[in-house]
Motif scaffolding. Sequence first.
Motif, PDB file in Angstrom:
ATOM      1  N   PRO A   1      47.622   0.249  67.495  1.00 34.38           N
ATOM      2  CA  PRO A   1      47.256   1.484  68.188  1.00 34.38           C
ATOM      3  C   PRO A   1      45.810   1.494  68.660  1.00 34.38           C
ATOM      4  O   PRO A   1      45.516   1.989  69.752  1.00 34.38           O
ATOM      5  CB  PRO A   1      47.502   2.561  67.125  1.00 34.38           C
ATOM      6  CG  PRO A   1      48.565   1.981  66.247  1.00 34.38           C
ATOM      7  CD  PRO A   1      48.260   0.520  66.181  1.00 34.38           C
ATOM      8  N   CYS A   2      44.906   0.943  67.846  1.00 34.33           N
ATOM      9  CA  CYS A   2      43.494   0.949  68.214  1.00 34.33           C
ATOM     10  C   CYS A   2      43.223  -0.005  69.383  1.00 34.33           C
ATOM     11  O   CYS A   2      42.481   0.334  70.310  1.00 34.33           O
ATOM     12  CB  CYS A   2      42.640   0.575  67.010  1.00 34.33           C
ATOM     13  SG  CYS A   2      40.890   0.901  67.242  1.00 34.33           S
ATOM     14  N   LEU A   3      43.838  -1.189  69.361  1.00 34.13           N
ATOM     15  CA  LEU A   3      43.691  -2.116  70.482  1.00 34.13           C
ATOM     16  C   LEU A   3      44.190  -1.481  71.775  1.00 34.13           C
ATOM     17  O   LEU A   3      43.558  -1.604  72.835  1.00 34.13           O
ATOM     18  CB  LEU A   3      44.464  -3.406  70.211  1.00 34.13           C
ATOM     19  CG  LEU A   3      43.966  -4.314  69.083  1.00 34.13           C
ATOM     20  CD1 LEU A   3      44.919  -5.487  68.903  1.00 34.13           C
ATOM     21  CD2 LEU A   3      42.553  -4.810  69.351  1.00 34.13           C
ATOM     22  N   PHE A   4      45.319  -0.801  71.698  1.00 33.31           N
ATOM     23  CA  PHE A   4      45.887  -0.139  72.875  1.00 33.31           C
ATOM     24  C   PHE A   4      44.924   0.897  73.438  1.00 33.31           C
ATOM     25  O   PHE A   4      44.653   0.926  74.642  1.00 33.31           O
ATOM     26  CB  PHE A   4      47.211   0.508  72.499  1.00 33.31           C
ATOM     27  CG  PHE A   4      47.770   1.425  73.550  1.00 33.31           C
ATOM     28  CD1 PHE A   4      48.278   0.917  74.735  1.00 33.31           C
ATOM     29  CD2 PHE A   4      47.794   2.797  73.353  1.00 33.31           C
ATOM     30  CE1 PHE A   4      48.793   1.769  75.718  1.00 33.31           C
ATOM     31  CE2 PHE A   4      48.304   3.651  74.312  1.00 33.31           C
ATOM     32  CZ  PHE A   4      48.805   3.135  75.496  1.00 33.31           C
ATOM     33  N   LEU A   5      44.366   1.747  72.571  1.00 35.14           N
ATOM     34  CA  LEU A   5      43.475   2.798  73.040  1.00 35.14           C
ATOM     35  C   LEU A   5      42.139   2.240  73.538  1.00 35.14           C
ATOM     36  O   LEU A   5      41.477   2.860  74.370  1.00 35.14           O
ATOM     37  CB  LEU A   5      43.228   3.821  71.926  1.00 35.14           C
ATOM     38  CG  LEU A   5      44.423   4.701  71.565  1.00 35.14           C
ATOM     39  CD1 LEU A   5      44.101   5.576  70.368  1.00 35.14           C
ATOM     40  CD2 LEU A   5      44.852   5.560  72.753  1.00 35.14           C
ATOM     41  N   ALA A   6      41.754   1.077  73.042  1.00 35.45           N
ATOM     42  CA  ALA A   6      40.515   0.450  73.502  1.00 35.45           C
ATOM     43  C   ALA A   6      40.689  -0.267  74.824  1.00 35.45           C
ATOM     44  O   ALA A   6      39.729  -0.441  75.580  1.00 35.45           O
ATOM     45  CB  ALA A   6      40.017  -0.536  72.448  1.00 35.45           C
TER      46      ALA A   6
END
Length: 256
Positions: free
Chosen positions: A232-237
């Motif tokens: 999720p964090c990679l996606f939002l970044a």
Amino acid sequence: MAYPSAAYPDLKGRGILVTGGGSGIGASLVEGFARQGARVAFIDIAEAPSLALVESLTGKTDHAPLFVRADLSDVSATQAAVLKVAEALGTLSVVVNNAGWDDRREIEDITEDYWDKSQAINLKQMFFTAQAAIPFIRAAGGGSIVNFSSISYLLNMGSLPSYTTAKAGIVGLTKSLAGKLGPGNIRVNAVLPGMIVTERQKRLWLTDDGIAAMIDRQCLKRSLDSTDLVGPCLFLASDSSSAITAQTLIVDGGAL
């Protein structure tokens, strides 16, 4: 623990800052970004685990992560650390505000000093980390700020009043920053983890019965670990979420 297999080519070579990156969720985030070929730096106060993380990743990813030691509850130290990160990386386009302190204390035992310390670590530092990083993100042409909140404030948890207040405040901070920074192509979103079973959590707070009770509440019948926050964090970044800002993403296995 299994890291996500998805690749985000736009993260390769980008400057990434993770706060609280020396252990737990933060360490998984540092490794996750490093596996994408990003230039990753992290700020933490705990030196031993942070140095161990750098050593474990050196030579295994395109760029060894950079560790900068700082007490994030000290605003001037935070500002100096962000400047050091930006200068060392040469570019900064993503900030992940992960650092926090989930201490438990009953209402009658909370003092003014304790409340202020909790707010300084859990909420205040997120703003000042972002504030210090924004000029560099603007100079990079835009980017992403990801703030870690928690579902705890939605669960009426009575033993964390200062912590849950801060975690609710992070959502407000996220939406305010998103509104201000959007015209400059800077997106700001929040991630709300559920029960993430880390070694620290097991050592200090979690019991087998407590873990089992949460799994029973979740739609997904397994415990969640720190790598569940990486995807999720990679996606939002990444640019894959280029139209997503001012949002909250709950990662709790369906507990809510």
